[in-house]
Design a protein around this motif. Structure first.
Motif, PDB file in Angstrom:
ATOM      1  N   UNK A  49      48.337  47.797  24.423  1.00  0.00           N
ATOM      2  CA  UNK A  49      48.927  49.112  24.661  1.00  0.00           C
ATOM      3  C   UNK A  49      48.186  50.196  23.873  1.00  0.00           C
ATOM      4  N   UNK A  50      47.886  49.934  22.618  1.00  0.00           N
ATOM      5  CA  UNK A  50      47.163  50.912  21.789  1.00  0.00           C
ATOM      6  C   UNK A  50      45.746  51.098  22.309  1.00  0.00           C
ATOM      7  N   UNK A  51      45.109  50.032  22.718  1.00  0.00           N
ATOM      8  CA  UNK A  51      43.760  50.138  23.294  1.00  0.00           C
ATOM      9  C   UNK A  51      43.755  51.054  24.510  1.00  0.00           C
ATOM     10  N   UNK A  52      44.743  50.909  25.404  1.00  0.00           N
ATOM     11  CA  UNK A  52      44.811  51.784  26.581  1.00  0.00           C
ATOM     12  C   UNK A  52      45.104  53.227  26.186  1.00  0.00           C
ATOM     13  N   UNK A  90      41.128  48.373  38.066  1.00  0.00           N
ATOM     14  CA  UNK A  90      40.243  47.331  37.554  1.00  0.00           C
ATOM     15  C   UNK A  90      40.066  47.477  36.040  1.00  0.00           C
ATOM     16  N   UNK A  91      39.696  46.398  35.380  1.00  0.00           N
ATOM     17  CA  UNK A  91      39.455  46.476  33.939  1.00  0.00           C
ATOM     18  C   UNK A  91      38.309  47.456  33.680  1.00  0.00           C
ATOM     19  N   UNK A  92      38.397  48.281  32.648  1.00  0.00           N
ATOM     20  CA  UNK A  92      37.301  49.199  32.339  1.00  0.00           C
ATOM     21  C   UNK A  92      36.167  48.480  31.625  1.00  0.00           C
ATOM     22  N   UNK A  96      42.899  57.197  26.583  1.00  0.00           N
ATOM     23  CA  UNK A  96      43.585  58.334  27.225  1.00  0.00           C
ATOM     24  C   UNK A  96      44.236  57.913  28.538  1.00  0.00           C
ATOM     25  N   UNK A  97      44.731  56.673  28.591  1.00  0.00           N
ATOM     26  CA  UNK A  97      45.545  56.222  29.729  1.00  0.00           C
ATOM     27  C   UNK A  97      46.950  56.751  29.489  1.00  0.00           C
ATOM     28  N   UNK A 135      40.328  42.813  38.731  1.00  0.00           N
ATOM     29  CA  UNK A 135      40.770  42.268  37.446  1.00  0.00           C
ATOM     30  C   UNK A 135      41.711  43.272  36.800  1.00  0.00           C
ATOM     31  N   UNK A 136      43.006  43.094  37.047  1.00  0.00           N
ATOM     32  CA  UNK A 136      44.011  43.989  36.484  1.00  0.00           C
ATOM     33  C   UNK A 136      44.225  43.696  35.001  1.00  0.00           C
ATOM     34  N   UNK A 137      44.549  44.734  34.257  1.00  0.00           N
ATOM     35  CA  UNK A 137      44.978  44.580  32.874  1.00  0.00           C
ATOM     36  C   UNK A 137      46.477  44.297  32.858  1.00  0.00           C
TER      37      UNK A 137
END
Length: 303
Positions: A110-113, A73-75, A117-118, A100-102
């Motif tokens: 990508x940088x946000x994730x 789910x979206x954080x 620390x994904x 709600x998938x990202x």
């Protein structure tokens, strides 16, 4: 603003990076800043494999030695510009449950994730709203078998798939095994793709029963390569090409050439687990070895 936080603008999107000196791979001294740097540099070849797919993340907020969790789910605090896709919970029998998938279609996401620390990114074999466009088999070695034995089985699997006109492209899992990825038509459902992968796996297991198994039971796996055909189920995901893996030292799910696979399988070369800097060098040399996965493949035989 905290001195540990840095506002940046990436492709017109504003986000805040934090704690860039935090060590996420203690044995290697590899920091969150280096994770973000790797994902930024690998983005040109990684993003096409993420585009249009619902991404499952594995987050390690306190590094690979700390507590980690899967996140679908979206954080909380998801920026409004991040693309979301509301989809049923994978594997749920309750048709009204959704997540709600990202969807990672661009560098800012990508940088946000990476900043969250994904470390690991996992994707299904289908793009949102479509049937599978990939067939994936996971080659999972039961000790003492390892990457060398996986490589030998990968060649057998490649040759068997070729009989049906299916091209296979190899990559390391970044952990102990490897995967073969095959572009397919996108016009056949997950049940059919899974049934085909199972049929081929069982054929090979019958051919080489001392080295290969197609059975899930862990009791039968020691010393054999388990060809995991179940990766093609609608609810399953596979580590995305070029994703980091949360090992003691940072490794990457790395595309390979068939010459490399054959050399390892025959003992002419040593098995190798690739680090981020090596993968970036390989991209400079080869480009994206999995570029053919982005092209529509054939329909699978149904009998």
């Amino acid at each position: 603003m905290s001195p540990d936080r840095f506002p940046v603008s990436i492709e017109g999107r504003d986000l805040e990076l934090s704690n860039l000196d935090k060590i996420l791979f203690p044995a290697a001294g590899f920091t969150k800043g280096e994770v973000i740097d790797y994902y930024t540099r690998v983005a040109p070849v990684l993003l096409p494999h993420l585009a249009g797919r619902a991404v499952t993340r594995i987050r390690y907020p306190n590094g690979v030695d700390g507590v980690h969790f899967f996140e679908k789910n979206k954080p909380g605090g998801t920026p409004e510009w991040v693309r979301l896709a509301t989809l049923p919970v994978p594997g749920s029998t309750k048709s009204r449950e959704t997540i709600d998938f990202v969807v990672v279609d661009d560098l800012p996401t990508l940088v946000w994730l990476a900043n969250l620390a994904a470390l690991e990114l996992h994707t299904p074999q289908w793009r949102i709203g479509a049937d599978p466009d990939l067939l994936v088999v996971d080659l999972d070695p039961g000790p003492p078998a390892g990457l060398r034995e996986c490589s030998a089985v990968a060649v057998l699997m490649r040759d068997r798939l070729a009989v049906d006109g299916v091209a296979a492209y190899p990559k390391t899992s970044g952990k102990k095994g490897m995967q073969l990825c095959c572009p397919v038509s996108g016009t056949q459902d997950a049940e059919l793709v899974t049934a085909y992968a199972r049929k081929v796996a069982e054929e090979l297991a019958a051919m080489v029963p001392g080295s290969i198994t197609a059975k899930m039971a862990k009791a039968v796996r020691p010393g054999k390569i388990f060809i995991d055909w179940s990766q093609n189920a609608a609810a399953k995901t596979t580590v995305t090409p070029y994703s980091l893996r949360a090992q003691e030292h940072p490794t990457v799910s790395t595309p390979l050439t068939w010459d490399e696979v054959e050399a390892v399988g025959t003992g002419a070369a040593e098995p190798h687990h690739y680090r981020p800097y090596e993968v970036l060098d390989r991209i400079d040399e080869h480009g994206d070895l999995l570029n053919e996965l982005l092209v529509q493949g054939p329909e699978l035989p149904t009998s």
